[in-house]
Design an enzyme around this catalytic site. Sequence first.
Site, PDB file in Angstrom:
ATOM      1  N   ARG A  18      89.103 -24.057  76.209  1.00  0.00           N
ATOM      2  CA  ARG A  18      90.439 -23.509  76.373  1.00  0.00           C
ATOM      3  C   ARG A  18      90.429 -22.035  76.000  1.00  0.00           C
ATOM      4  O   ARG A  18      90.104 -21.680  74.865  1.00  0.00           O
ATOM      5  CB  ARG A  18      91.405 -24.289  75.482  1.00  0.00           C
ATOM      6  CG  ARG A  18      92.843 -23.980  75.811  1.00  0.00           C
ATOM      7  CD  ARG A  18      93.750 -25.115  75.494  1.00  0.00           C
ATOM      8  NE  ARG A  18      93.787 -25.429  74.087  1.00  0.00           N
ATOM      9  CZ  ARG A  18      94.862 -25.926  73.485  1.00  0.00           C
ATOM     10  NH1 ARG A  18      95.944 -26.161  74.174  1.00  0.00           N
ATOM     11  NH2 ARG A  18      94.838 -26.202  72.215  1.00  0.00           N
ATOM     12  N   THR A  46      95.025 -17.363  77.011  1.00  0.00           N
ATOM     13  CA  THR A  46      95.891 -17.923  78.076  1.00  0.00           C
ATOM     14  C   THR A  46      96.105 -19.430  77.920  1.00  0.00           C
ATOM     15  O   THR A  46      96.987 -19.992  78.566  1.00  0.00           O
ATOM     16  CB  THR A  46      95.237 -17.691  79.446  1.00  0.00           C
ATOM     17  OG1 THR A  46      93.978 -18.399  79.454  1.00  0.00           O
ATOM     18  CG2 THR A  46      94.972 -16.222  79.683  1.00  0.00           C
ATOM     19  N   ASP A  50      83.989 -34.766  66.931  1.00  0.00           N
ATOM     20  CA  ASP A  50      83.484 -34.693  65.550  1.00  0.00           C
ATOM     21  C   ASP A  50      83.134 -36.086  65.022  1.00  0.00           C
ATOM     22  O   ASP A  50      82.145 -36.259  64.315  1.00  0.00           O
ATOM     23  CB  ASP A  50      84.528 -34.065  64.630  1.00  0.00           C
ATOM     24  CG  ASP A  50      84.580 -32.556  64.776  1.00  0.00           C
ATOM     25  OD1 ASP A  50      83.618 -31.975  65.317  1.00  0.00           O
ATOM     26  OD2 ASP A  50      85.592 -31.949  64.343  1.00  0.00           O
ATOM     27  N   ASP A  79      89.457 -35.864  65.589  1.00  0.00           N
ATOM     28  CA  ASP A  79      88.706 -35.194  66.653  1.00  0.00           C
ATOM     29  C   ASP A  79      87.590 -36.131  67.119  1.00  0.00           C
ATOM     30  O   ASP A  79      86.649 -36.418  66.374  1.00  0.00           O
ATOM     31  CB  ASP A  79      88.117 -33.875  66.124  1.00  0.00           C
ATOM     32  CG  ASP A  79      87.473 -33.078  67.238  1.00  0.00           C
ATOM     33  OD1 ASP A  79      87.968 -31.984  67.549  1.00  0.00           O
ATOM     34  OD2 ASP A  79      86.463 -33.571  67.823  1.00  0.00           O
TER      35      ASP A  79
HETATM   36  N1  URA Z   1      91.038 -34.181  71.109  1.00  0.00           N
HETATM   37  C1  URA Z   1      90.639 -34.941  70.067  1.00  0.00           C
HETATM   38  O1  URA Z   1      89.458 -35.095  69.839  1.00  0.00           O
HETATM   39  N2  URA Z   1      91.575 -35.521  69.302  1.00  0.00           N
HETATM   40  C2  URA Z   1      92.891 -35.400  69.544  1.00  0.00           C
HETATM   41  O2  URA Z   1      93.699 -35.982  68.805  1.00  0.00           O
HETATM   42  C3  URA Z   1      93.283 -34.594  70.622  1.00  0.00           C
HETATM   43  C4  URA Z   1      92.339 -33.999  71.404  1.00  0.00           C
END
Ligand code: URA
Length: 211
Positions: free
Chosen positions: A106, A110, A205, A202
């Site tokens: 991302r 923008t 992660d 995430d």
């Molecule tokens: N990406 C992720 O890994 N977790 C989220 O909650 C949103 C996007």
Amino acid sequence: MTGNNVHLIDHPLVQHKLSIMRDKKTTVQEFRNLVEEVAMLMGYEVFRDMQTEEVEIDTPLEKMKTKMLAGKKVCLVPILRAGTGFLDGLLNLIPSARVGHIGLYRDPDTLVPVEYYLKMPEDLPNRLVVVVDPMLATGNSAIAAVERLKDLDATDIKFMCLLAAPEGIAAFQDAHPDVPVYTAAIDRELNDHGYILPGLGDAGDRIFGTK
Ligand code: URA
């Protein structure tokens, strides 16, 4: 099916495993194994409408007519990086599938998804293309990935995730009403950082142990 081309896979085994994945005490190793297992269980539904054809085989006792997969071949497209967590489970189901990769980040100014990597098999238009990303959050990456695949003449596309936010589903369906979404849960909302609540954190992660 929840209507609007969204398939909610609420099988008890999927829900049980997803609950373990949501728990912050679940280790990286457990999480990774669970992603693979859930991908297989969800794949059972994602591939439910694959065509079969009748073939004749010899059992040890006699000939029989039976069914095998026919028609379209499959291309799995993980969105880098968390999408790769789904690959092993789905490839267990369809070992002959091709795999195309798409990487998007991302742009911080923008907020538009920018492609940094793309490698697809040549015969994409002849394949069922299943785009995979564990989290459908804002929907921006999924929308951009599917747009890119349509530019490459993919016509039969499905999107598969573990968790979706209502905002992500709405945006995705607005952009691609023809592409069915398969998810194991639709959570409450996005927070200000684009994370799904209650979510699981995430996904990248948690799969790769980077935090
Ligand atoms: N990406 C992720 O890994 N977790 C989220 O909650 C949103 C996007």
